[in-house]
Design a protein around this motif. Structure first.
Motif: not given
Length: 351
Positions: A316-338
């Motif tokens: 509930p404290y995160w935000h995504s584009k819609n409430s159907s996150f996780g369905e087939k084809g829905k993409v997400s990214l993790i960005l990290n640097h050191w």
């Protein structure tokens, strides 16, 4: 093999949140001190006392999370074991060096030495599982886990290995914490964030079972991983676009973005320079405020996103584009640097 790189079948964590649990999803523990120790489960529930006493805490965590992840994936013995760690069993390293100093290099306890090498993590897991297959440990400071995950996708694409147990493991001792503090790493934020939220150190033990085929246990797909060294803004943004395009996506398709923002202004400025300009600010979220900063913190980012896909929703404290996150084809990214030098991009999708 599918055109996707790999499928996550099982995952488990022991961290500064309640261990082996997803209570962090709805009711996370919040911290304001600068060094937060791991909340360990009751080791005797998982390991016989005679076995457990020969292990340090980090090895216990690695073995237990590996067992739980394999059980979730319905696999007894993996085809390969790969680990990433920045510091290895640094607690044992310190104990061994202290013993050398105190005992004049005589009557030294061999266990501290044998369990101070970094590759003892993967090998201890292999001994526990009686796995005699490919075994490797990556030690690349802040991209150790990403290197291990990248190696996982490479060997899965060779098609002679079908499932891999991969993990990120690190502990933080008070002495090493003090050294990093002297270097100015642990700081409270100066601008743009809540002053009560510090950049704090955590510890990590996260294990994943990754395979080359989708099964009923699959939570999400790893569609791409990119590792860059000292990229310019243009190169970094171009790489993100290329990685997304290879899977038929654009930055506008990304439903959720996890960044390594941790409250340290020097660290966080890099994210504002690299990558974030491509995305809607409303989908940008952080995870190090939940799990702390460490050399293999991205393992917790991957764990958190994999649980989002499994639950088909986000905390509930995160935000995504819609409430159907996780369905087939829905993409997400993790960005990290050191340290602004080694950068990583991990692309996930629902399947």
């Amino acid at each position: 093999m599918s055109n996707r790189l790999a499928f996550i079948q099982g995952a488990a964590h022991i961290s500064i949140q309640k261990p082996l649990s997803d209570e962090w999803f709805d009711a996370p523990l919040r911290y304001h001190q600068l060094l937060v120790p791991t909340i360990d489960p009751k080791f005797s529930d998982y390991l016989p006392p005679l076995v457990s006493r020969r292990m340090c805490n980090l090895i216990r965590r690695a073995v237990i999370t590996s067992r739980v992840a394999l059980n979730e994936a319905h696999i007894e013995v993996p085809d390969a074991i790969i680990s990433g760690t920045g510091l290895g069993c640094i607690g044992n390293t310190e104990k061994f060096l202290n013993a050398i100093n105190e005992n004049g290099e005589e009557m030294l306890p061999p266990s501290y030495f044998m369990q101070s090498t970094h590759n003892v993590l993967s090998s201890s897991i292999a001994i526990d599982l009686k796995c005699h297959c490919y075994n490797n440990t990556f030690v690349h400071r802040g991209t150790s886990f990403e290197q291990a995950l990248y190696d996982t996708t490479l060997i899965l694409n060779q098609e002679f290995i079908h499932n891999v147990l991969v993990g990120g493991f690190d502990e933080m001792t008070s002495k090493y914490f003090e050294l990093m503090a002297k270097a100015g790493y642990w700081k409270r934020v100066e601008e743009g964030f809540d002053e009560e939220q510090p950049c704090f150190a955590g510890e990590v033990a996260a294990s994943f079972v990754v395979s080359d085929k989708k099964t009923p246990q699959t939570t999400c797909c790893i569609e791409g991983i990119k590792l860059l060294y000292k990229p310019s803004v243009a190169t970094f943004n171009k790489t993100i676009n290329q990685l997304l395009a290879k899977s038929g996506h654009t930055p506008a398709d990304v439903e959720l973005l996890l960044t390594g923002i941790n409250g340290n202004v020097k660290n966080d400025t890099v994210y504002r320079q690299l990558g974030l300009s491509l995305f809607d600010a409303n989908i940008c979220n952080t995870y190090k405020d939940l799990f702390g900063e460490s050399f293999t913190a991205p393992a917790m980012g991957l764990y958190a996103l994999s649980r989002c896909y499994a639950k088909k929703t986000v905390p509930p404290y995160w935000h995504s584009k819609n409430s159907s996150f996780g369905e087939k084809g829905k993409v997400s990214l993790i960005l990290n640097h050191w340290n602004g030098k080694s950068c990583s991009i991990i692309l996930l999708s629902g399947c």
